[in-house]
Design a protein around this motif. Structure first.
Motif, PDB file in Angstrom:
ATOM      1  N   ILE A   1      -8.967   7.201  13.665  1.00 26.22           N
ATOM      2  CA  ILE A   1      -9.561   8.277  12.880  1.00 26.22           C
ATOM      3  C   ILE A   1      -8.491   9.314  12.561  1.00 26.22           C
ATOM      4  CG2 ILE A   1     -11.343  10.064  12.808  1.00 26.22           C
ATOM      5  CD1 ILE A   1     -12.417   7.194  12.929  1.00 26.22           C
ATOM      6  N   PRO A   2      -8.351   9.683  11.302  1.00 31.67           N
ATOM      7  CA  PRO A   2      -7.329  10.679  10.957  1.00 31.67           C
ATOM      8  C   PRO A   2      -7.808  12.095  11.212  1.00 31.67           C
ATOM      9  CG  PRO A   2      -8.452   9.988   8.970  1.00 31.67           C
ATOM     10  CD  PRO A   2      -9.027   9.166  10.088  1.00 31.67           C
ATOM     11  N   ARG A   3      -6.842  12.985  11.342  1.00 30.27           N
ATOM     12  CA  ARG A   3      -7.110  14.422  11.377  1.00 30.27           C
ATOM     13  C   ARG A   3      -6.683  15.023  10.052  1.00 30.27           C
ATOM     14  NH1 ARG A   3     -11.036  14.841  14.884  1.00 30.27           N
ATOM     15  NH2 ARG A   3     -10.469  14.214  16.997  1.00 30.27           N
ATOM     16  N   ASP A   4      -6.640  16.345  10.004  1.00 27.45           N
ATOM     17  CA  ASP A   4      -6.483  16.993   8.705  1.00 27.45           C
ATOM     18  C   ASP A   4      -5.046  17.112   8.213  1.00 27.45           C
ATOM     19  OD1 ASP A   4      -9.157  19.326   9.457  1.00 27.45           O
ATOM     20  OD2 ASP A   4      -9.195  17.346   8.514  1.00 27.45           O
ATOM     21  N   LEU A   5      -4.064  16.851   9.064  1.00 29.23           N
ATOM     22  CA  LEU A   5      -2.676  17.100   8.689  1.00 29.23           C
ATOM     23  C   LEU A   5      -2.016  15.811   8.229  1.00 29.23           C
ATOM     24  CD1 LEU A   5      -0.477  19.197   8.449  1.00 29.23           C
ATOM     25  CD2 LEU A   5       0.181  18.680  10.809  1.00 29.23           C
ATOM     26  N   TRP A   6      -1.687  15.762   6.926  1.00 29.31           N
ATOM     27  CA  TRP A   6      -1.115  14.580   6.304  1.00 29.31           C
ATOM     28  C   TRP A   6       0.269  14.872   5.745  1.00 29.31           C
ATOM     29  CZ3 TRP A   6      -3.568   9.936   6.390  1.00 29.31           C
ATOM     30  CH2 TRP A   6      -4.935   9.924   6.631  1.00 29.31           C
ATOM     31  N   GLY A   7       1.090  13.818   5.722  1.00 26.96           N
ATOM     32  CA  GLY A   7       2.320  13.879   4.957  1.00 26.96           C
ATOM     33  C   GLY A   7       2.089  13.239   3.597  1.00 26.96           C
ATOM     34  N   GLN A   8       3.088  13.333   2.732  1.00 34.41           N
ATOM     35  CA  GLN A   8       2.958  12.636   1.455  1.00 34.41           C
ATOM     36  C   GLN A   8       3.186  11.148   1.719  1.00 34.41           C
ATOM     37  OE1 GLN A   8       5.835  13.287   2.491  1.00 34.41           O
ATOM     38  NE2 GLN A   8       7.180  11.769   1.594  1.00 34.41           N
ATOM     39  N   GLY A   9       2.737  10.318   0.824  1.00 34.57           N
ATOM     40  CA  GLY A   9       2.831   8.883   1.071  1.00 34.57           C
ATOM     41  C   GLY A   9       4.168   8.297   0.669  1.00 34.57           C
ATOM     42  N   THR A  10       4.417   7.097   1.176  1.00 36.33           N
ATOM     43  CA  THR A  10       5.574   6.326   0.767  1.00 36.33           C
ATOM     44  C   THR A  10       5.096   4.926   0.398  1.00 36.33           C
ATOM     45  OG1 THR A  10       7.823   5.644   1.363  1.00 36.33           O
ATOM     46  CG2 THR A  10       6.194   5.629   3.149  1.00 36.33           C
ATOM     47  N   GLN A  11       5.531   4.437  -0.744  1.00 37.05           N
ATOM     48  CA  GLN A  11       5.036   3.174  -1.262  1.00 37.05           C
ATOM     49  C   GLN A  11       5.761   2.000  -0.619  1.00 37.05           C
ATOM     50  OE1 GLN A  11       2.589   2.468  -3.836  1.00 37.05           O
ATOM     51  NE2 GLN A  11       2.919   0.371  -3.077  1.00 37.05           N
ATOM     52  N   VAL A  12       4.974   1.054  -0.156  1.00 36.68           N
ATOM     53  CA  VAL A  12       5.506  -0.210   0.347  1.00 36.68           C
ATOM     54  C   VAL A  12       4.959  -1.328  -0.535  1.00 36.68           C
ATOM     55  CG1 VAL A  12       5.492  -1.856   2.258  1.00 36.68           C
ATOM     56  CG2 VAL A  12       5.745   0.603   2.714  1.00 36.68           C
ATOM     57  N   THR A  13       5.848  -2.088  -1.112  1.00 37.49           N
ATOM     58  CA  THR A  13       5.454  -3.207  -1.961  1.00 37.49           C
ATOM     59  C   THR A  13       6.086  -4.476  -1.424  1.00 37.49           C
ATOM     60  OG1 THR A  13       5.325  -1.741  -3.890  1.00 37.49           O
ATOM     61  CG2 THR A  13       5.426  -4.110  -4.313  1.00 37.49           C
TER      62      THR A  13
ATOM     63  N   ALA B   1       0.855  -1.185   0.000  1.00 37.60           N
ATOM     64  CA  ALA B   1       0.000   0.000   0.000  1.00 37.60           C
ATOM     65  C   ALA B   1       0.893   1.238   0.000  1.00 37.60           C
ATOM     66  CB  ALA B   1      -0.904   0.018   1.237  1.00 37.60           C
ATOM     67  N   VAL B   2       0.249   2.372  -0.190  1.00 40.11           N
ATOM     68  CA  VAL B   2       0.915   3.641   0.091  1.00 40.11           C
ATOM     69  C   VAL B   2       0.645   3.973   1.557  1.00 40.11           C
ATOM     70  CG1 VAL B   2       1.093   6.084  -0.465  1.00 40.11           C
ATOM     71  CG2 VAL B   2       0.637   4.418  -2.280  1.00 40.11           C
ATOM     72  N   TYR B   3       1.696   4.257   2.278  1.00 41.58           N
ATOM     73  CA  TYR B   3       1.598   4.555   3.702  1.00 41.58           C
ATOM     74  C   TYR B   3       1.750   6.054   3.921  1.00 41.58           C
ATOM     75  CZ  TYR B   3       1.808  -0.372   4.931  1.00 41.58           C
ATOM     76  OH  TYR B   3       1.520  -1.710   5.085  1.00 41.58           O
ATOM     77  N   TYR B   4       0.858   6.586   4.734  1.00 46.11           N
ATOM     78  CA  TYR B   4       0.836   8.017   5.026  1.00 46.11           C
ATOM     79  C   TYR B   4       0.925   8.225   6.544  1.00 46.11           C
ATOM     80  CZ  TYR B   4      -1.336   8.301   0.377  1.00 46.11           C
ATOM     81  OH  TYR B   4      -1.620   8.195  -0.965  1.00 46.11           O
ATOM     82  N   CYS B   5       1.597   9.295   6.954  1.00 39.06           N
ATOM     83  CA  CYS B   5       1.532   9.664   8.359  1.00 39.06           C
ATOM     84  C   CYS B   5       0.595  10.857   8.535  1.00 39.06           C
ATOM     85  CB  CYS B   5       2.904   9.924   8.958  1.00 39.06           C
ATOM     86  SG  CYS B   5       3.964  11.125   8.129  1.00 39.06           S
ATOM     87  N   ASN B   6       0.053  10.946   9.731  1.00 42.63           N
ATOM     88  CA  ASN B   6      -1.008  11.905  10.034  1.00 42.63           C
ATOM     89  C   ASN B   6      -0.815  12.398  11.459  1.00 42.63           C
ATOM     90  OD1 ASN B   6      -4.026  12.176  11.280  1.00 42.63           O
ATOM     91  ND2 ASN B   6      -4.007  12.790   9.143  1.00 42.63           N
ATOM     92  N   ALA B   7      -1.093  13.662  11.700  1.00 37.66           N
ATOM     93  CA  ALA B   7      -0.858  14.245  13.022  1.00 37.66           C
ATOM     94  C   ALA B   7      -2.153  14.578  13.735  1.00 37.66           C
ATOM     95  CB  ALA B   7      -0.001  15.495  12.878  1.00 37.66           C
ATOM     96  N   ASP B   8      -2.160  14.312  15.016  1.00 42.15           N
ATOM     97  CA  ASP B   8      -3.279  14.665  15.901  1.00 42.15           C
ATOM     98  C   ASP B   8      -2.671  15.383  17.106  1.00 42.15           C
ATOM     99  OD1 ASP B   8      -5.790  14.783  17.065  1.00 42.15           O
ATOM    100  OD2 ASP B   8      -6.229  12.674  16.712  1.00 42.15           O
ATOM    101  N   VAL B   9      -3.503  15.946  17.931  1.00 41.99           N
ATOM    102  CA  VAL B   9      -3.005  16.675  19.100  1.00 41.99           C
ATOM    103  C   VAL B   9      -3.009  15.747  20.305  1.00 41.99           C
ATOM    104  CG1 VAL B   9      -3.333  18.639  20.615  1.00 41.99           C
ATOM    105  CG2 VAL B   9      -3.852  18.846  18.180  1.00 41.99           C
ATOM    106  N   ASN B  10      -1.819  15.381  20.770  1.00 36.55           N
ATOM    107  CA  ASN B  10      -1.587  14.582  21.971  1.00 36.55           C
ATOM    108  C   ASN B  10      -2.084  13.141  21.915  1.00 36.55           C
ATOM    109  OD1 ASN B  10      -0.135  16.416  23.561  1.00 36.55           O
ATOM    110  ND2 ASN B  10      -2.016  17.497  24.109  1.00 36.55           N
TER     111      ASN B  10
END
Length: 126
Positions: free
Chosen positions: A111-123, A92-101
């Protein structure tokens, strides 16, 4: 605030990869960081999340428990996702996401919040 994911690649089944999510523009020790993944034709899935100190437990999806380990290095402003015993279905493409605390988990689902990084592909393939 920016999130930079890295570390993806091609690996054989049973192999390992370590993903990194580096945060810039904000102190990591105030952020919970989650990892999500999305495979072609499938819904996005919350994989793992690490809260800040004193704000709950780490979260792992059932599909990765016992194989993935999330950790953080606040001094490096980086969160790691160590992925062992990888399976083709982890592709999949893996994404990181930020939440507060704290990690936001509802009904066992991250559940994700609005702040995303770009993805990185894992095969994962032989």
């Amino acid at each position: 605030v920016q999130l930079q994911a890295s570390g993806g690649g091609l690996v054989q089944p049973g192999g390992s990869l370590r993903l990194s999510c580096t945060v810039s523009g904000f102190l990591l020790h105030n952020l919970a960081i989650g990892w999500f993944r999305q495979a072609p034709g499938k819904e996005r899935e919350g994989v793992s999340c690490i809260p800040t100190l004193g704000h709950g437990a780490k979260y792992y999806a059932d599909s990765v428990k016992g194989r993935f380990t999330i950790s953080r290095d606040n001094a490096k402003n980086t969160v790691y996702l160590q992925m062992n015993s990888l399976k083709p279905e982890d592709t999949a493409v893996y994404y990181c996401n930020a939440d507060v605390n704290a990690c936001t988990v509802v009904g066992g689902t991250l559940i994700p919040r609005d702040l995303w990084g770009q993805g990185t592909q894992v095969t994962v393939s032989s």
